[in-house]
Design a protein around this motif. Structure first.
Motif: not given
Ligand SMILES: C[S@@+](CC[C@H](N)C(=O)[O-])C[C@H]1O[C@@H](n2cnc3c(N)ncnc32)[C@H](O)[C@@H]1O
Length: 330
Positions: A91, A93, A100, A133, A162-163, A186-187, A214-215, A229-231
């Motif tokens: 799941g 990116w 998308y 979404r 977590g872009s 983003e990692i 890492s954020f 989003v999606g995290i």
């Protein structure tokens, strides 16, 4: 020994009560590979266990009786370039990015992953809802909060935690010009590489910056909008609150955090996707109601500004403003 997704989730549920982000990352390193990029190449060395060649005949009623068990996930391959990254990347990116763009072949390495099957997967409710979404975030939710922030400020800064490629936020950025900027944490280096190219293609490269970090190490301050989003979709509430609290560090006192999560409708709205995520990818989503999203934000120290959802109601959003306690305590 590799643990199953459900076991990992149980460990996380137990551990999440007082867990720090640092401890979470250590645990993620050790046991939970669901937040990491799994190389599609790795799949090439795996033995075919099932194929979804005849996916259109998939018997929803019998999926529970399938021979595919979480322990066998490394042996699962699919013939769909949409289903494969969902399974390999759990799941991550690439799957939403393909959705998308409505383009299953995007960044597909194996030439034979084409065709009807992808078109079928793309039409499934989960894919439709991810597309909904994306449109909701880029065309409605973000523009609304950007406009609101521009009423009081000469410029607006957005931080995406977590872009992935940052595509959804960049899409929103296009119409605002240089007054609105974006910093992406983003990692995954591949997501960043693709995101940088997309920023150029959109003509927003001067407004967008990527941090390959890492954020948890997010150094940003005074952002008007932070977005995740999606995290937290597969994280238990305890850990989701840690993430939300942490995000407040990059916000101005009047800034807002936007968080997305999977709704309870995903649980029964698309049996095929549930089969792929739970049985094939060992990815277990939390299914959150609006009330639970609101409680999560309040308990993380936010004043809830808005609880909303995209039109298919598969993804819920909470928007919150950090409370004075949260601001003073950081
Ligand atoms: C499901 S994807 C969502 C991407 C994007 N927000 C979207 O909606 O398309 C989750 C992303 O978070 C990234 N990620 C996971 N843990 C992270 C961390 N600790 N710091 C930064 N990024 C992280 C993953 O690499 C992945 O790209």
């Amino acid at each position: 020994m590799k643990t199953s997704g459900q076991e990992q989730l149980n460990v996380m549920n137990l551990a999440a009560r007082d867990m720090t982000l640092e401890e979470f990352e250590m645990m993620a390193e050790a046991a939970v590979d669901s937040l990491k990029w799994a190389k599609l190449d790795d799949l090439k060395s795996t033995e075919t266990f099932i194929t979804f060649q005849n996916l259109t005949d998939f018997d929803y009623e019998r999926w529970n009786e399938s021979d595919v068990k979480p322990g066998n996930i490394n042996r699962v391959r699919t013939r769909s370039s949409l289903a494969e990254p969902m399974i390999a990347n759990k799941g991550g990116w690439l799957f939403p990015q393909k959705v998308y763009l409505q383009n299953p072949n995007y960044l597909t390495r194996a030439a034979n992953h084409r065709g009807e099957l992808d078109e079928f997967v793309l039409r499934q409710p989960l894919c439709q809802s991810i597309y909904t979404r994306y449109k909701f975030v880029s065309e409605k939710l973000l523009p609304k909060y950007i406009h609101a922030a521009l009423r009081n400020n000469a410029s607006v800064k957005i931080v995406s935690l977590g872009s992935g490629t940052g595509y959804d936020v960049m899409e929103a950025l296009k119409s605002f010009g240089p007054r609105v900027t974006l910093v992406c944490y983003e990692i995954d280096p591949l997501a960043i590489e693709v995101g940088l190219q997309m920023a150029k293609d959109f003509g927003v490269e001067k407004q967008v910056e990527f941090k390959h970090e890492s954020f948890r190490h997010c150094q940003e301050e005074h952002a008007d909008i932070a977005i995740m989003v999606g995290i937290i979709c597969s994280l238990p509430d305890g850990l989701a609150k840690v993430f939300a609290k942490h995000a407040s560090k990059c916000l101005k006192p009047d800034g807002v955090l936007i968080v997305s999560a999977a709704s309870e409708k995903i649980a029964w709205g698309d049996p095929l996707s549930r089969f792929m995520s739970e049985y094939c990818a060992s990815l277990f989503l939390e299914h959150r109601t609006s009330a639970r999203m609101g409680a999560l934000m309040s308990e993380a120290g936010y004043e809830v500004v808005e609880l909303t959802e995209e039109s298919m109601e598969f993804h819920r959003f909470a928007v919150g403003k950090p409370s004075s306690n949260l601001i003073n305590g950081r």
